[in-house]
Design a protein around this motif. Sequence first.
Motif, PDB file in Angstrom:
ATOM      1  N   LEU A  47       0.847  -1.188   0.000  1.00  0.00           N
ATOM      2  CA  LEU A  47       0.000   0.000   0.000  1.00  0.00           C
ATOM      3  C   LEU A  47       0.882   1.236   0.000  1.00  0.00           C
ATOM      4  O   LEU A  47       2.032   1.187   0.426  1.00  0.00           O
ATOM      5  CB  LEU A  47      -0.915   0.000   1.227  1.00  0.00           C
ATOM      6  N   GLY A  48       0.343   2.331  -0.451  1.00  0.00           N
ATOM      7  CA  GLY A  48       1.105   3.576  -0.509  1.00  0.00           C
ATOM      8  C   GLY A  48       0.426   4.665   0.297  1.00  0.00           C
ATOM      9  O   GLY A  48      -0.554   4.430   1.000  1.00  0.00           O
ATOM     10  N   GLY A  49       0.950   5.863   0.174  1.00  0.00           N
ATOM     11  CA  GLY A  49       0.371   7.012   0.858  1.00  0.00           C
ATOM     12  C   GLY A  49       0.466   6.883   2.358  1.00  0.00           C
ATOM     13  O   GLY A  49       1.499   6.503   2.906  1.00  0.00           O
ATOM     14  N   THR A  50      -0.620   7.156   3.031  1.00  0.00           N
ATOM     15  CA  THR A  50      -0.668   7.111   4.488  1.00  0.00           C
ATOM     16  C   THR A  50      -0.371   5.721   5.023  1.00  0.00           C
ATOM     17  O   THR A  50       0.181   5.574   6.098  1.00  0.00           O
ATOM     18  CB  THR A  50      -2.068   7.547   4.980  1.00  0.00           C
ATOM     19  N   LEU A  51      -0.738   4.695   4.270  1.00  0.00           N
ATOM     20  CA  LEU A  51      -0.565   3.311   4.725  1.00  0.00           C
ATOM     21  C   LEU A  51       0.678   2.643   4.142  1.00  0.00           C
ATOM     22  O   LEU A  51       0.735   1.419   4.042  1.00  0.00           O
ATOM     23  CB  LEU A  51      -1.818   2.497   4.392  1.00  0.00           C
ATOM     24  N   ARG A  90     -13.776  -4.015   1.246  1.00  0.00           N
ATOM     25  CA  ARG A  90     -13.054  -2.980   0.521  1.00  0.00           C
ATOM     26  C   ARG A  90     -13.983  -1.833   0.101  1.00  0.00           C
ATOM     27  O   ARG A  90     -13.534  -0.722  -0.150  1.00  0.00           O
ATOM     28  CB  ARG A  90     -12.401  -3.589  -0.722  1.00  0.00           C
ATOM     29  N   ALA A  91     -15.274  -2.085   0.035  1.00  0.00           N
ATOM     30  CA  ALA A  91     -16.245  -1.085  -0.437  1.00  0.00           C
ATOM     31  C   ALA A  91     -16.064   0.238   0.293  1.00  0.00           C
ATOM     32  O   ALA A  91     -15.921   0.273   1.512  1.00  0.00           O
ATOM     33  CB  ALA A  91     -17.668  -1.598  -0.228  1.00  0.00           C
ATOM     34  N   ARG A  92     -16.055   1.309  -0.498  1.00  0.00           N
ATOM     35  CA  ARG A  92     -15.872   2.673   0.016  1.00  0.00           C
ATOM     36  C   ARG A  92     -14.587   2.798   0.832  1.00  0.00           C
ATOM     37  O   ARG A  92     -14.517   3.591   1.762  1.00  0.00           O
ATOM     38  CB  ARG A  92     -17.071   3.109   0.839  1.00  0.00           C
ATOM     39  N   PHE A  93     -13.606   1.980   0.530  1.00  0.00           N
ATOM     40  CA  PHE A  93     -12.297   1.997   1.195  1.00  0.00           C
ATOM     41  C   PHE A  93     -12.419   1.784   2.696  1.00  0.00           C
ATOM     42  O   PHE A  93     -11.588   2.257   3.474  1.00  0.00           O
ATOM     43  CB  PHE A  93     -11.535   3.290   0.880  1.00  0.00           C
ATOM     44  N   VAL A  99      -8.059   0.923   9.115  1.00  0.00           N
ATOM     45  CA  VAL A  99      -6.656   0.774   9.506  1.00  0.00           C
ATOM     46  C   VAL A  99      -6.080   2.121   9.921  1.00  0.00           C
ATOM     47  O   VAL A  99      -5.439   2.244  10.969  1.00  0.00           O
ATOM     48  CB  VAL A  99      -5.809   0.148   8.373  1.00  0.00           C
ATOM     49  N   ALA A 100      -6.312   3.136   9.114  1.00  0.00           N
ATOM     50  CA  ALA A 100      -5.790   4.471   9.435  1.00  0.00           C
ATOM     51  C   ALA A 100      -6.362   4.962  10.763  1.00  0.00           C
ATOM     52  O   ALA A 100      -5.633   5.525  11.590  1.00  0.00           O
ATOM     53  CB  ALA A 100      -6.125   5.448   8.314  1.00  0.00           C
ATOM     54  N   SER A 101      -7.627   4.733  10.994  1.00  0.00           N
ATOM     55  CA  SER A 101      -8.266   5.156  12.244  1.00  0.00           C
ATOM     56  C   SER A 101      -7.698   4.396  13.438  1.00  0.00           C
ATOM     57  O   SER A 101      -7.398   4.986  14.473  1.00  0.00           O
ATOM     58  CB  SER A 101      -9.776   4.933  12.142  1.00  0.00           C
ATOM     59  N   ARG A 102      -7.536   3.093  13.295  1.00  0.00           N
ATOM     60  CA  ARG A 102      -7.008   2.269  14.388  1.00  0.00           C
ATOM     61  C   ARG A 102      -5.582   2.645  14.754  1.00  0.00           C
ATOM     62  O   ARG A 102      -5.178   2.524  15.899  1.00  0.00           O
ATOM     63  CB  ARG A 102      -7.071   0.794  14.006  1.00  0.00           C
ATOM     64  N   ASP A 106      -3.767  10.148   9.979  1.00  0.00           N
ATOM     65  CA  ASP A 106      -4.650  11.008   9.210  1.00  0.00           C
ATOM     66  C   ASP A 106      -4.674  10.482   7.792  1.00  0.00           C
ATOM     67  O   ASP A 106      -3.697  10.621   7.059  1.00  0.00           O
ATOM     68  CB  ASP A 106      -4.160  12.461   9.211  1.00  0.00           C
ATOM     69  N   ARG A 107      -5.771   9.854   7.426  1.00  0.00           N
ATOM     70  CA  ARG A 107      -5.877   9.298   6.068  1.00  0.00           C
ATOM     71  C   ARG A 107      -6.174  10.425   5.102  1.00  0.00           C
ATOM     72  O   ARG A 107      -7.148  11.153   5.263  1.00  0.00           O
ATOM     73  CB  ARG A 107      -6.987   8.258   6.021  1.00  0.00           C
ATOM     74  N   GLN A 108      -5.338  10.545   4.096  1.00  0.00           N
ATOM     75  CA  GLN A 108      -5.549  11.549   3.063  1.00  0.00           C
ATOM     76  C   GLN A 108      -6.643  11.046   2.139  1.00  0.00           C
ATOM     77  O   GLN A 108      -6.592   9.912   1.677  1.00  0.00           O
ATOM     78  CB  GLN A 108      -4.256  11.775   2.262  1.00  0.00           C
ATOM     79  N   PRO A 109      -7.657  11.853   1.851  1.00  0.00           N
ATOM     80  CA  PRO A 109      -8.751  11.380   1.020  1.00  0.00           C
ATOM     81  C   PRO A 109      -8.339  11.103  -0.419  1.00  0.00           C
ATOM     82  O   PRO A 109      -8.937  10.293  -1.083  1.00  0.00           O
ATOM     83  CB  PRO A 109      -9.777  12.513   1.086  1.00  0.00           C
TER      84      PRO A 109
END
Length: 147
Positions: A47-51, A90-93, A99-102, A106-109
């Motif tokens: 995965l990339g970005g925040t994750l 996976r629906a609606r990510f 995962v980001a919340s747990r 800060d998950r970038q939209p």
Amino acid sequence: MSGEPRFGLAVDPRVVDDLMLAPPEIRTAALECLSTVLYGEAQGKELGGTLAGYRSVALDPRWRLVYQLRPAPPAQQHAREVFVAAVRPRARFDVYTAVASRLGLDRQPLSALAHAARARSPQVTKLPAPRLVPLPSATIPVKGTTR
């Protein structure tokens, strides 16, 4: 799978709730997937970005298991461990947002590329509003007259 697993296992406690809410076939797929990852026979998609640093494995077209391969605590048998962060749809990510919340991230939209694609081009200037002019062949009836 023969011999000892290559990695230790750590699980976020909320993953137990994820598995209890999942359909039975997803639970089975998650356990089979974990065993192949623990024995080093498979790896998920990075995965990339925040994750960044996490991996995602498709359990079926709609469900994902997200984990991280990280150093194990010093007293453990294995040098590295698989940390399971979520098993969710996976629906609606949903899985990636969970995962980001747990993890308190800060998950970038949007990724930078998606943001750039949706942004307005700086080369576009504001155009004046078009003037509406009646066509020469159109006749405008005057009130009170008949044809």
